[in-house]
Enzyme design. Structure first.
Site, mmCIF file in Angstrom:
data_model
loop_
_atom_site.group_PDB
_atom_site.id
_atom_site.type_symbol
_atom_site.label_atom_id
_atom_site.label_comp_id
_atom_site.label_asym_id
_atom_site.label_seq_id
_atom_site.Cartn_x
_atom_site.Cartn_y
_atom_site.Cartn_z
ATOM 1 C CG ASP A 1 -1.993 1.025 1.205
ATOM 2 O OD1 ASP A 1 -1.956 1.894 0.317
ATOM 3 O OD2 ASP A 1 -2.885 0.982 2.069
ATOM 4 C CG ASP B 1 -3.460 3.909 -3.173
ATOM 5 O OD1 ASP B 1 -4.295 3.022 -3.407
ATOM 6 O OD2 ASP B 1 -3.577 4.743 -2.257
ATOM 7 C CD GLU B 2 -5.542 -1.025 -1.807
ATOM 8 O OE1 GLU B 2 -5.219 -1.748 -0.845
ATOM 9 O OE2 GLU B 2 -6.602 -0.376 -1.846
#
Length: 396
Positions: free
Chosen positions: A13, A109-110
């Protein structure tokens, strides 16, 4: 080291991603409180995300910008730059592919990564440290990593030490690490579900694991209840799916009628259903359409397709259906039909948060978001066919 009898899954993350991307371009903002907003100049602006410095002042996502500035008068505000965010996100995924072909992008974003095959080459903790350092060195962004035998536990682990933490969560750790956590912190349990679980006396994840009346939970929450319980026990078996979020170039639905459809109202009713299904898929992928098409096929299999391109990309049923209705009224000549289809192309990743909110549309925007959330919660609990949004007749 021998062959493991379990999987080794990382959940990675990126920390305060949008804000971190901005500091790549403007390193002088690194230690300043920074908020990203969809509309910097608007008095109705909303914080999309904030860096960890700003969070220390109580600034958080979804907070009105005016309120954020009251909490932190020296807050630096930057407008969202989604082209930059997508570019760095692609670099992030490419970096992970150097370690495994089993990479599942969970959001911008992960991502999940299956690194089981590297077990004999490097200790999982050392590998996590190596990946974390590379992301920082090459992308200039910090990240938190969860290391676990499945996706659910890896996701829970990555949230435990932020920013820049690495957390290993094994099944034997669950009773003293995972189960004491509040039920609202469990991944997959939404804000609407946790109060209902608490009414049953389920205040922690451990309470869910040990709850005796499983049938009662299943009656209230459907198949999600059993999934929650299995996840809490550490039994998530979901595989890594590298193609889960592969973005389509077009999204649409069509239906072939079981008989000849001759009346406008019944044809439009089917068109409306196709718009609803198309809208749901657009939302699933986070996409908006600029070109909307209708497909009509008559009983002699003659087919016509007509399209309309809009200046502002659209996604909702209330935006799609009026266009489809207009195309139908303009091009249907009264012939019996056997098929109608709705298709969207020229898709873009426009996000509603970038829409300018002003005195005239802010209230309707907020109301629609609340309605969408309520409908989604009902669909999650009872199934996708139980409820749909209506169409205001004559809306353009």
């Amino acid at each position: 080291m021998g062959t493991p009898i379990f999987r080794i899954i990382f959940h990675i993350d990126l920390n305060a991603f949008f804000a971190s991307c901005e500091t790549i371009l403007r390193p002088e903002l690194q230690n300043l409180p920074l908020a990203i907003t969809g509309e910097k100049s608007s008095k109705r602006g909303i914080v999309v995300t904030a860096n960890y410095v700003a969070r220390q002042y109580g600034v958080h996502s979804a907070m009105p910008l005016m309120q954020a500035k009251k909490k932190c008068p020296h807050l630096v505000v930057a407008s969202a730059n989604f082209d930059l965010y997508r570019k760095i996100s692609q670099q992030f995924i490419q970096l992970l592919h150097e370690y495994s072909d089993q990479v599942e992008k969970a959001s911008i974003d992960e991502a999940y990564v299956d690194v089981t095959h590297l077990y004999q080459e490097i200790h999982p903790l050392h590998l996590a440290q190596q990946i974390q350092q590379r992301i920082f060195n090459e992308l200039k962004i910090g990240c938190s990593i969860g290391v676990a035998p499945n996706k659910f536990l890896a996701k829970m682990a990555s949230d435990m030490k932020k920013p820049n933490g690495i957390t290993v969560l094994r099944k034997r750790d669950l009773p003293h690490i995972l189960w004491p956590m509040p039920i609202e912190e469990m991944f997959g349990v939404g804000k609407a579900s946790s109060p209902k679980l608490k009414q049953l006396g389920i205040n922690t994840i451990g309470d869910l694991v040990h709850y005796k009346d499983v049938d009662k939970i299943e009656q209230l929450f459907g198949h999600h209840a059993l999934k929650w319980i299995e996840n809490a026990k550490g039994n998530d078996q979901n595989p890594i799916n590298p193609n889960k979020y592969e973005v389509p170039s077009s999204i649409g639905h069509s239906t072939t009628f079981s008989k000849d459809y001759c009346f406008a109202e019944e044809i439009k009713a089917e068109a409306k259903r196709m718009c609803i299904k198309t809208s749901n898929r657009l939302k699933k992928y986070g996409l908006y359409a600029k070109t909307i098409s209708i497909q009509l096929k008559d009983t002699s299999f003659k087919q016509i397709t007509r399209s309309q391109t809009v200046q502002i990309p659209i996604q909702s049923v209330n935006e799609l259906y009026p266009i489809i209705e207009e195309l139908f009224d303009e091009h249907w000549e009264g012939q019996a039909l056997r098929l109608i289809g709705v298709n969207t192309t020229n898709l873009v990743n426009t996000n509603k948060v970038t829409q300018q909110l002003n005195l005239f549309n802010y209230q309707s925007f907020a109301s629609e978001e609340k309605l969408n959330q309520t409908i989604q919660q009902i669909k999650t609990k009872h199934g996708t066919h139980l409820i749909q949004k209506g169409i205001q007749k004559g809306q353009k």
